[in-house]
Design an enzyme around this catalytic site. Structure first.
Site, PDB file in Angstrom:
ATOM      1  N   TYR A 255       0.791  -1.199   0.016  1.00 19.12           N
ATOM      2  CA  TYR A 255       0.029   0.077  -0.044  1.00 19.12           C
ATOM      3  C   TYR A 255       0.774   1.296   0.102  1.00 19.12           C
ATOM      4  O   TYR A 255       0.689   2.076  -0.627  1.00 19.12           O
ATOM      5  CB  TYR A 255      -0.803   0.057   1.164  1.00 19.12           C
ATOM      6  CG  TYR A 255      -1.768   1.241   1.178  1.00 19.12           C
ATOM      7  CD1 TYR A 255      -2.873   1.475   0.437  1.00 19.12           C
ATOM      8  CD2 TYR A 255      -1.371   2.223   2.344  1.00 19.12           C
ATOM      9  CE1 TYR A 255      -3.870   2.662   0.482  1.00 19.12           C
ATOM     10  CE2 TYR A 255      -2.457   3.488   2.189  1.00 19.12           C
ATOM     11  CZ  TYR A 255      -3.292   3.355   1.495  1.00 19.12           C
ATOM     12  OH  TYR A 255      -4.014   4.833   1.497  1.00 19.12           O
TER      13      TYR A 255
ATOM     14  N   LYS B 192       1.021   4.196  -2.919  1.00 18.16           N
ATOM     15  CA  LYS B 192       0.820   5.643  -2.567  1.00 18.16           C
ATOM     16  C   LYS B 192       1.924   6.528  -2.784  1.00 18.16           C
ATOM     17  O   LYS B 192       1.687   7.803  -3.140  1.00 18.16           O
ATOM     18  CB  LYS B 192       0.077   5.702  -1.185  1.00 18.16           C
ATOM     19  CG  LYS B 192      -1.343   5.326  -1.171  1.00 18.16           C
ATOM     20  CD  LYS B 192      -2.184   6.239  -1.997  1.00 18.16           C
ATOM     21  CE  LYS B 192      -3.604   5.787  -1.922  1.00 18.16           C
ATOM     22  NZ  LYS B 192      -4.677   6.714  -2.875  1.00 18.16           N
TER      23      LYS B 192
ATOM     24  N   THR C 248     -13.449   6.071   6.502  1.00 17.14           N
ATOM     25  CA  THR C 248     -13.674   5.775   5.149  1.00 17.14           C
ATOM     26  C   THR C 248     -14.003   4.368   5.472  1.00 17.14           C
ATOM     27  O   THR C 248     -13.772   3.782   6.502  1.00 17.14           O
ATOM     28  CB  THR C 248     -13.048   6.298   4.185  1.00 17.14           C
ATOM     29  OG1 THR C 248     -11.617   5.377   4.292  1.00 17.14           O
ATOM     30  CG2 THR C 248     -12.721   7.658   4.169  1.00 17.14           C
TER      31      THR C 248
END
Length: 352
Positions: A219, A223, A256
């Site tokens: 991840y 990013k 989120t």
């Protein structure tokens, strides 16, 4: 008035949640490494939706706009008068998002388009449809992402799933939509990175993590790649005369669906997430850096915006910390060339 014991208990509680937030951030792979801010002027720290200029007549595309920060981006842009295209995988969730925005923003101009960023044929099909229906594209917000999926998955094109969804799909989408963006008088591309990028590295020897899959490292790499792409896109736009303003943003840590859909709420991170949730930013707060980058007159191409509180997980808007590798133009050019080879997609040559 509180007595001394009550005051002590409150201080202990505050220290406790701050420690848990730090631990959660470390698990996420975020930061706590030293990075530098880019040289452009800092934005107004208390910039809010009330400061957003009218977007009447402008056209935006938001990937992953059915929930989280993407939904907040789409709603805010629609409220400011923009025509907004939400691009995501699930048509039902897309319709639900449109209905919710319509209830809160009467007369909103919002539409849904299907795209699977992990399938480059789907990305290209979306670009072809939009090129045939939109007069231009004033803003592209590369927002959609998945995070730290426990098992290594592969995309329709055979790439590692996080790298494919978060980075490769947006690279191809931006390239395919460049002609539509260049029809705008002042086009902007905003690409979402993460505080996780500060702990990321580009594993040039094994970009797909075939040899050893570690969810958070993957991840963080994806990013970091997004941030490098945003900064390199600005350099190439300047050199080729595309007229594109390319900016990057990150939300800090906001509430989120990333954790629930990634490692899961029953994971170690999920349990920490649940404990910390009341103290995290809302999705609307997390969307502020993106909306500033996409609409503010003072926002500058090549800038990276995010919260400026401790460890950049929350706080006032400002310039975000940039990992040294993200500022390495040679590394960015290398990643760009590899990405073009992997995806079979090339941006136009200078002068075109």
């Amino acid at each position: 008035m509180m007595n001394e014991q009550q005051m002590g208990n409150r201080r202990a509680a505050r220290a406790g949640w701050r420690n848990r937030l730090a631990a959660f951030g470390a698990l996420l792979g975020c930061a706590f490494a030293v990075g530098g801010a880019l040289a452009q002027g800092a934005p107004k720290p208390d910039w809010s939706l009330a400061d957003m200029p009218s977007q009447e007549g402008r056209v935006f595309l938001v990937t992953g706009g059915t929930s989280g920060m993407g939904f907040e981006d789409a709603k805010a842009l629609a409220a400011a008068g923009a025509r907004v295209v939400i691009a995501a995988r699930n048509p039902q969730r897309g319709q639900e998002a449109i209905d919710r925005i319509g209830q809160e923003v009467p007369g909103a101009k919002v539409q849904f388009e299907h795209v699977d960023l992990a399938d480059l044929s789907s990305v290209r099909a979306l670009s072809q449809r939009l090129s045939g229906t939109l007069p231009r594209l004033d803003g592209l917000i590369n927002n959609a992402a998945i995070m730290a999926t426990p098992a290594r998955g592969t995309s329709a094109d055979g790439f590692e799933m996080q790298f494919a969804t978060n980075y490769l799909g947006h690279f191809v989408l931006t390239a395919e939509l460049l002609p539509l963006l260049r029809k705008s008088d002042s086009p902007r591309v905003v690409t979402l990175s993460s505080v996780a990028a500060l702990r990321g590295r580009i594993n040039f020897g094994d970009l797909q993590f075939d040899q050893a899959y570690e969810p958070y490292a993957v991840y963080a790499q994806s990013k970091l790649a997004c941030l490098m792409f945003a900064l390199e896109l600005q350099r190439r736009s300047d050199g080729a005369g595309w007229g594109i303003q390319s900016l990057a943003a990150h939300p800090g840590i906001a509430v989120t669906e990333l954790v629930a859909r990634g490692p899961g709420l029953d994971s170690e991170q999920g349990r920490q997430w649940s404990a910390m949730r009341p103290n995290l930013q809302t999705a609307a707060q997390g969307a502020i850096p993106t909306l500033y980058a996409a609409t503010a007159a003072d926002a500058r191409g090549g800038s990276y915006y995010g919260p400026t509180g401790p460890n950049e997980v929350a706080g006032p808007l400002g310039l975000a910390s940039v990992p040294p590798l993200a500022s390495d133009a040679a590394a960015a050019a290398r990643l760009w060339a590899i990405t073009e080879e992997l995806t079979g997609t090339r941006f136009p040559a200078p002068g075109r």
